[in-house]
Design a protein around this motif. Structure first.
Motif, PDB file in Angstrom:
ATOM      1  N   LEU A  24       0.871  -1.172   0.000  1.00  0.00           N
ATOM      2  CA  LEU A  24       0.000   0.000   0.000  1.00  0.00           C
ATOM      3  C   LEU A  24       0.907   1.220   0.000  1.00  0.00           C
ATOM      4  O   LEU A  24       1.712   1.408   0.910  1.00  0.00           O
ATOM      5  CB  LEU A  24      -0.898   0.025   1.243  1.00  0.00           C
ATOM      6  CG  LEU A  24      -1.744   1.289   1.419  1.00  0.00           C
ATOM      7  CD1 LEU A  24      -2.768   1.416   0.287  1.00  0.00           C
ATOM      8  CD2 LEU A  24      -2.439   1.276   2.771  1.00  0.00           C
TER       9      LEU A  24
ATOM     10  N   ASP B 186       0.880   5.191   0.066  1.00  0.00           N
ATOM     11  CA  ASP B 186       0.091   6.396   0.337  1.00  0.00           C
ATOM     12  C   ASP B 186       0.835   7.587  -0.252  1.00  0.00           C
ATOM     13  O   ASP B 186       1.860   8.010   0.271  1.00  0.00           O
ATOM     14  CB  ASP B 186      -0.107   6.559   1.843  1.00  0.00           C
ATOM     15  CG  ASP B 186      -0.930   7.783   2.215  1.00  0.00           C
ATOM     16  OD1 ASP B 186      -1.115   8.683   1.366  1.00  0.00           O
ATOM     17  OD2 ASP B 186      -1.379   7.850   3.375  1.00  0.00           O
TER      18      ASP B 186
ATOM     19  N   THR C 135      -0.698  10.594  -0.854  1.00  0.00           N
ATOM     20  CA  THR C 135      -1.543  11.776  -0.685  1.00  0.00           C
ATOM     21  C   THR C 135      -0.750  13.029  -0.323  1.00  0.00           C
ATOM     22  O   THR C 135      -1.232  14.135  -0.535  1.00  0.00           O
ATOM     23  CB  THR C 135      -2.643  11.534   0.368  1.00  0.00           C
ATOM     24  OG1 THR C 135      -2.036  11.124   1.601  1.00  0.00           O
ATOM     25  CG2 THR C 135      -3.625  10.469  -0.107  1.00  0.00           C
TER      26      THR C 135
ATOM     27  N   TYR D 202      -2.630   4.724  -3.226  1.00  0.00           N
ATOM     28  CA  TYR D 202      -3.663   5.611  -2.694  1.00  0.00           C
ATOM     29  C   TYR D 202      -3.168   7.030  -2.876  1.00  0.00           C
ATOM     30  O   TYR D 202      -2.133   7.410  -2.344  1.00  0.00           O
ATOM     31  CB  TYR D 202      -3.905   5.256  -1.220  1.00  0.00           C
ATOM     32  CG  TYR D 202      -4.642   6.275  -0.407  1.00  0.00           C
ATOM     33  CD1 TYR D 202      -5.839   6.822  -0.843  1.00  0.00           C
ATOM     34  CD2 TYR D 202      -4.139   6.693   0.822  1.00  0.00           C
ATOM     35  CE1 TYR D 202      -6.514   7.760  -0.078  1.00  0.00           C
ATOM     36  CE2 TYR D 202      -4.806   7.613   1.596  1.00  0.00           C
ATOM     37  CZ  TYR D 202      -5.993   8.146   1.140  1.00  0.00           C
ATOM     38  OH  TYR D 202      -6.651   9.081   1.901  1.00  0.00           O
TER      39      TYR D 202
ATOM     40  N   ASN E 257      -4.195  11.339  -4.593  1.00  0.00           N
ATOM     41  CA  ASN E 257      -5.194  12.390  -4.782  1.00  0.00           C
ATOM     42  C   ASN E 257      -4.797  13.362  -5.897  1.00  0.00           C
ATOM     43  O   ASN E 257      -5.289  14.476  -5.941  1.00  0.00           O
ATOM     44  CB  ASN E 257      -5.420  13.147  -3.469  1.00  0.00           C
ATOM     45  CG  ASN E 257      -4.129  13.705  -2.882  1.00  0.00           C
ATOM     46  OD1 ASN E 257      -3.073  13.631  -3.485  1.00  0.00           O
ATOM     47  ND2 ASN E 257      -4.230  14.238  -1.680  1.00  0.00           N
TER      48      ASN E 257
ATOM     49  N   TYR F 123      -4.780   2.036  -8.812  1.00  0.00           N
ATOM     50  CA  TYR F 123      -4.844   3.353  -8.180  1.00  0.00           C
ATOM     51  C   TYR F 123      -6.188   3.533  -7.480  1.00  0.00           C
ATOM     52  O   TYR F 123      -7.233   3.134  -8.014  1.00  0.00           O
ATOM     53  CB  TYR F 123      -4.656   4.438  -9.242  1.00  0.00           C
ATOM     54  CG  TYR F 123      -4.828   5.840  -8.710  1.00  0.00           C
ATOM     55  CD1 TYR F 123      -3.798   6.466  -8.025  1.00  0.00           C
ATOM     56  CD2 TYR F 123      -6.021   6.524  -8.889  1.00  0.00           C
ATOM     57  CE1 TYR F 123      -3.949   7.748  -7.535  1.00  0.00           C
ATOM     58  CE2 TYR F 123      -6.178   7.818  -8.403  1.00  0.00           C
ATOM     59  CZ  TYR F 123      -5.144   8.413  -7.730  1.00  0.00           C
ATOM     60  OH  TYR F 123      -5.302   9.685  -7.232  1.00  0.00           O
ATOM     61  N   PHE F 124      -6.171   4.150  -6.303  1.00  0.00           N
ATOM     62  CA  PHE F 124      -7.373   4.407  -5.518  1.00  0.00           C
ATOM     63  C   PHE F 124      -7.353   5.824  -4.961  1.00  0.00           C
ATOM     64  O   PHE F 124      -6.290   6.336  -4.614  1.00  0.00           O
ATOM     65  CB  PHE F 124      -7.467   3.434  -4.328  1.00  0.00           C
ATOM     66  CG  PHE F 124      -7.576   2.001  -4.727  1.00  0.00           C
ATOM     67  CD1 PHE F 124      -8.819   1.403  -4.886  1.00  0.00           C
ATOM     68  CD2 PHE F 124      -6.438   1.244  -4.955  1.00  0.00           C
ATOM     69  CE1 PHE F 124      -8.923   0.071  -5.258  1.00  0.00           C
ATOM     70  CE2 PHE F 124      -6.527  -0.078  -5.328  1.00  0.00           C
ATOM     71  CZ  PHE F 124      -7.769  -0.670  -5.483  1.00  0.00           C
ATOM     72  N   GLU F 125      -8.522   6.405  -4.839  1.00  0.00           N
ATOM     73  CA  GLU F 125      -8.643   7.700  -4.164  1.00  0.00           C
ATOM     74  C   GLU F 125      -9.228   7.541  -2.768  1.00  0.00           C
ATOM     75  O   GLU F 125      -9.384   8.513  -2.054  1.00  0.00           O
ATOM     76  CB  GLU F 125      -9.489   8.652  -5.016  1.00  0.00           C
ATOM     77  CG  GLU F 125      -8.772   9.057  -6.289  1.00  0.00           C
ATOM     78  CD  GLU F 125      -9.529  10.057  -7.137  1.00  0.00           C
ATOM     79  OE1 GLU F 125     -10.708  10.339  -6.836  1.00  0.00           O
ATOM     80  OE2 GLU F 125      -8.931  10.558  -8.097  1.00  0.00           O
ATOM     81  N   CYS F 126      -9.513   6.310  -2.384  1.00  0.00           N
ATOM     82  CA  CYS F 126     -10.062   5.995  -1.062  1.00  0.00           C
ATOM     83  C   CYS F 126      -9.181   4.912  -0.424  1.00  0.00           C
ATOM     84  O   CYS F 126      -9.045   3.820  -0.985  1.00  0.00           O
ATOM     85  CB  CYS F 126     -11.510   5.520  -1.192  1.00  0.00           C
ATOM     86  SG  CYS F 126     -12.238   4.962   0.355  1.00  0.00           S
ATOM     87  N   GLU F 127      -8.607   5.221   0.719  1.00  0.00           N
ATOM     88  CA  GLU F 127      -7.680   4.293   1.366  1.00  0.00           C
ATOM     89  C   GLU F 127      -8.349   2.967   1.730  1.00  0.00           C
ATOM     90  O   GLU F 127      -7.766   1.900   1.537  1.00  0.00           O
ATOM     91  CB  GLU F 127      -7.073   4.930   2.614  1.00  0.00           C
ATOM     92  CG  GLU F 127      -6.014   4.064   3.260  1.00  0.00           C
ATOM     93  CD  GLU F 127      -5.359   4.733   4.452  1.00  0.00           C
ATOM     94  OE1 GLU F 127      -4.193   4.418   4.716  1.00  0.00           O
ATOM     95  OE2 GLU F 127      -6.014   5.561   5.135  1.00  0.00           O
TER      96      GLU F 127
ATOM     97  N   ASP G 230     -10.796   1.464   0.261  1.00  0.00           N
ATOM     98  CA  ASP G 230     -10.972   0.667  -0.968  1.00  0.00           C
ATOM     99  C   ASP G 230      -9.662  -0.005  -1.359  1.00  0.00           C
ATOM    100  O   ASP G 230      -9.640  -1.165  -1.785  1.00  0.00           O
ATOM    101  CB  ASP G 230     -11.458   1.544  -2.128  1.00  0.00           C
ATOM    102  CG  ASP G 230     -12.893   2.015  -1.964  1.00  0.00           C
ATOM    103  OD1 ASP G 230     -13.627   1.464  -1.100  1.00  0.00           O
ATOM    104  OD2 ASP G 230     -13.289   2.939  -2.706  1.00  0.00           O
ATOM    105  N   ALA G 231      -8.548   0.714  -1.207  1.00  0.00           N
ATOM    106  CA  ALA G 231      -7.234   0.159  -1.525  1.00  0.00           C
ATOM    107  C   ALA G 231      -6.921  -1.035  -0.617  1.00  0.00           C
ATOM    108  O   ALA G 231      -6.463  -2.084  -1.084  1.00  0.00           O
ATOM    109  CB  ALA G 231      -6.163   1.235  -1.384  1.00  0.00           C
TER     110      ALA G 231
END
Length: 126
Positions: free
Chosen positions: A56, A58, A60, A90, A92, A113-117, A119-120
């Protein structure tokens, strides 16, 4: 005085030959950041036959990379790319989704790719 934070926080959990790697990147990453994290990742995976890594990332708070740090990131991906089962990014920023698509060329596992942690994390646990 305006101090800009940069760096990577690394977390590694291991159960048998399965690894969960969590990375949080901040600011503009430098070659010195990779001089710190690369040995940590190499050491964690050394001696494990066919490690299976889920990661994962991050991003952001990530602004980007210095040129040499981008090269370090590329080399790290080439060295361990076959060991990654899944990488969830994850973020933005639109460019992060584009980079996740490019990353698929160098990683044998899945990259998404995810914009919601949450969901990732859910996707990694499937």
């Amino acid at each position: 005085m305006n101090i800009k934070k940069h760096g990577i926080t690394v977390g590694i959990d291991r159960v048998g030959d399965e690894f969960f790697l969590s990375l949080k990147a901040q600011g503009t990453l430098t070659h010195q950041d990779y001089e710190v994290i690369t040995p940590i990742i190499n050491s964690a995976l050394r001696g494990v036959e066919s490690p299976k890594v889920k990661a994962l990332i991050d991003g952001t708070e990530l602004d980007g990379w210095e040129l040499r740090a981008a090269w370090d990131d590329f080399r790290l991906g080439l060295r361990h790319g076959s060991e990654f089962k899944k990488i969830a990014i994850y973020g933005n920023k639109p460019w992060q989704e584009t980079l996740s698509k490019v990353g698929r060329w160098f990683i044998s596992g899945e990259v998404k790719y995810f914009e919601c942690e949450s969901d990732a994390i859910d996707w990694l646990n499937v």
